[in-house]
Design an enzyme around this catalytic site. Structure first.
Site, short mmCIF file in Angstrom:
data_model
loop_
_atom_site.label_atom_id
_atom_site.label_comp_id
_atom_site.label_asym_id
_atom_site.label_seq_id
_atom_site.Cartn_x
_atom_site.Cartn_y
_atom_site.Cartn_z
N ASN A 9 1.00 -1.18 0.13
CA ASN A 9 -0.33 0.12 -0.39
C ASN A 9 0.76 1.38 0.05
O ASN A 9 1.21 1.46 0.94
CB ASN A 9 -1.34 0.13 1.35
CG ASN A 9 -2.12 1.35 1.73
OD1 ASN A 9 -1.95 1.98 0.53
ND2 ASN A 9 -2.54 1.35 2.47
N LYS A 11 -0.19 4.18 -0.08
CA LYS A 11 -0.36 5.54 0.09
C LYS A 11 -0.36 6.47 0.21
O LYS A 11 -0.27 6.84 -1.91
CB LYS A 11 -0.31 5.54 1.86
CG LYS A 11 -0.02 4.32 2.87
CD LYS A 11 -0.04 4.69 4.45
CE LYS A 11 -0.16 3.13 5.04
NZ LYS A 11 -0.32 3.08 6.23
N HIS A 90 -9.90 0.66 4.92
CA HIS A 90 -8.45 1.56 5.05
C HIS A 90 -8.17 2.24 6.73
O HIS A 90 -9.70 2.96 6.21
CB HIS A 90 -7.91 1.65 4.39
CG HIS A 90 -5.93 1.84 5.11
ND1 HIS A 90 -5.76 2.55 5.71
CD2 HIS A 90 -5.14 1.04 4.78
CE1 HIS A 90 -4.65 2.12 6.49
NE2 HIS A 90 -4.25 1.83 5.77
N GLU A 159 -5.52 -4.98 10.53
CA GLU A 159 -4.56 -4.00 10.60
C GLU A 159 -5.11 -3.13 12.22
O GLU A 159 -5.91 -2.16 11.72
CB GLU A 159 -4.70 -2.95 9.64
CG GLU A 159 -4.49 -3.35 7.94
CD GLU A 159 -3.37 -2.47 7.34
OE1 GLU A 159 -2.34 -2.43 6.92
OE2 GLU A 159 -3.94 -1.03 7.57
N GLY A 165 2.45 2.65 10.76
CA GLY A 165 2.81 3.31 10.64
C GLY A 165 3.83 3.21 12.12
O GLY A 165 4.42 4.51 12.10
N SER A 207 3.08 -1.76 10.63
CA SER A 207 4.60 -2.01 11.26
C SER A 207 5.16 -3.14 10.59
O SER A 207 5.98 -4.11 11.31
CB SER A 207 4.69 -1.60 12.29
OG SER A 207 4.25 -0.03 12.30
N GLY A 228 2.62 -0.85 4.37
CA GLY A 228 2.80 0.70 3.95
C GLY A 228 4.25 1.59 3.75
O GLY A 228 4.68 0.55 3.38
P1 13P Z 1 2.67 0.65 7.72
O1 13P Z 1 3.33 -0.39 7.39
O2 13P Z 1 3.31 1.85 7.22
O3 13P Z 1 2.44 0.70 8.93
O4 13P Z 1 0.82 1.12 7.64
C1 13P Z 1 0.24 -0.83 7.44
C2 13P Z 1 -0.72 -0.22 6.24
O5 13P Z 1 -1.66 0.92 6.91
C3 13P Z 1 -1.00 -0.61 5.28
O6 13P Z 1 -2.41 -0.66 4.72
#
Ligand code: 13P
Length: 246
Positions: A9, A11, A90, A159, A165, A207, A228
């Site tokens: 993802n 983002k 999400h 998640e 994050g 994470s 992410g």
């Molecule tokens: P991170 O891997 O940055 O924690 O993000 C997870 C996420 O929201 C994936 O959709």
């Protein structure tokens, strides 16, 4: 489930076509090192048409089939841009205002148009009382209500919002992931029936980094990851993919 599935993802980390192409081709160049792992990418909408040759999806999808919905992107538009899946629910979209009702409608719109819906669920906080289980159950029930016939290609991503994050050290531990994945699978069996529930890939996100991916995949009972920040760092993402080889 034969292959493990890892979804990157992106983002809003990757903003230009140049960066996107560079990242996608670096991943392709190293494909031999993670052979046998299914990789899907969810870039921003604007980047979908330029990334042909990879399994692509939307980071979200409109609940509507077209019409006066400024700023929305419909499932049909996603398909035309090359997408085969769409992430729905999400936590970052839920925080921006998507209600359970909207997530339900988005899932139905995606599935109805032939996109695989990747449904995200996860608690905001984890309490000793175990309240997170009923929270997750309610999210699943709401999103999948009446949608049994549309879930042939459903993927569920667990998640926990509090673990997103951060770094591998702050992420959820494999034993807790495993316990929650079992709970999600049981809930899916109640909603979709046992046979169907066994077929649904359940991913973990929050994470995931090279440091925790091997243990999470070995002991977390997951069928892969939704990644992410580490998905936009080539070397980190490759290490995570390698950890998912069987
Ligand atoms: P991170 O891997 O940055 O924690 O993000 C997870 C996420 O929201 C994936 O959709």
């Amino acid at each position: 489930m034969k292959k493990r599935l890892v979804i990157g993802n992106w983002k809003m980390y990757i903003e230009s076509p140049e960066e996107a192409k560079k990242l996608a081709s670096a991943l392709k160049r190293k494909a031999a090192s993670y052979a046998g792992v299914e990789v899907w990418l969810a870039p921003s909408f604007t980047l979908l048409p330029i990334l042909k040759g990879t399994k692509l999806g939307g980071q979200s999808v409109s609940a509507h089939a077209g019409g006066a919905h400024t700023g929305d992107v419909s499932a049909k538009m996603l398909k035309a841009a090359g997408a085969t899946f769409a992430i729905v629910g999400h936590s970052e979209r839920r925080a921006a205002g998507d209600s359970d009702e909207a997530v339900h409608a988005q899932l139905a719109a995606a599935a109805g148009a032939g996109l695989a819906p990747v449904l995200c669920v996860g608690e905001l906080v984890r309490e000793a009382s175990g309240a997170h289980f009923s929270f997750i159950e309610a999210q699943l029930m709401s999103a999948l209500r009446g949608a049994q016939s549309l879930t042939a290609r459903l993927v569920v991503a667990y998640e926990p919002v509090w673990a997103i994050g951060k770094t591998a050290q702050d992420a959820m531990q494999p034993a807790e992931v495993e316990e929650t994945v079992i709970f999600i699978r049981k809930t899916l069996a109640q909603i979709l029936g046992r046979k169907e529930a066994l077929r649904v890939p359940i991913l973990y996100g929050g994470s995931v980094e090279p440091d925790n991916a091997p243990k999470l995949v070995a002991d977390g009972g997951v069928n892969g990851f939704l990644v992410g920040h580490a998905s936009v760092e080539v070397d980190s993402f490759i290490e995570i993919l390698k950890a998912c080889r069987k």
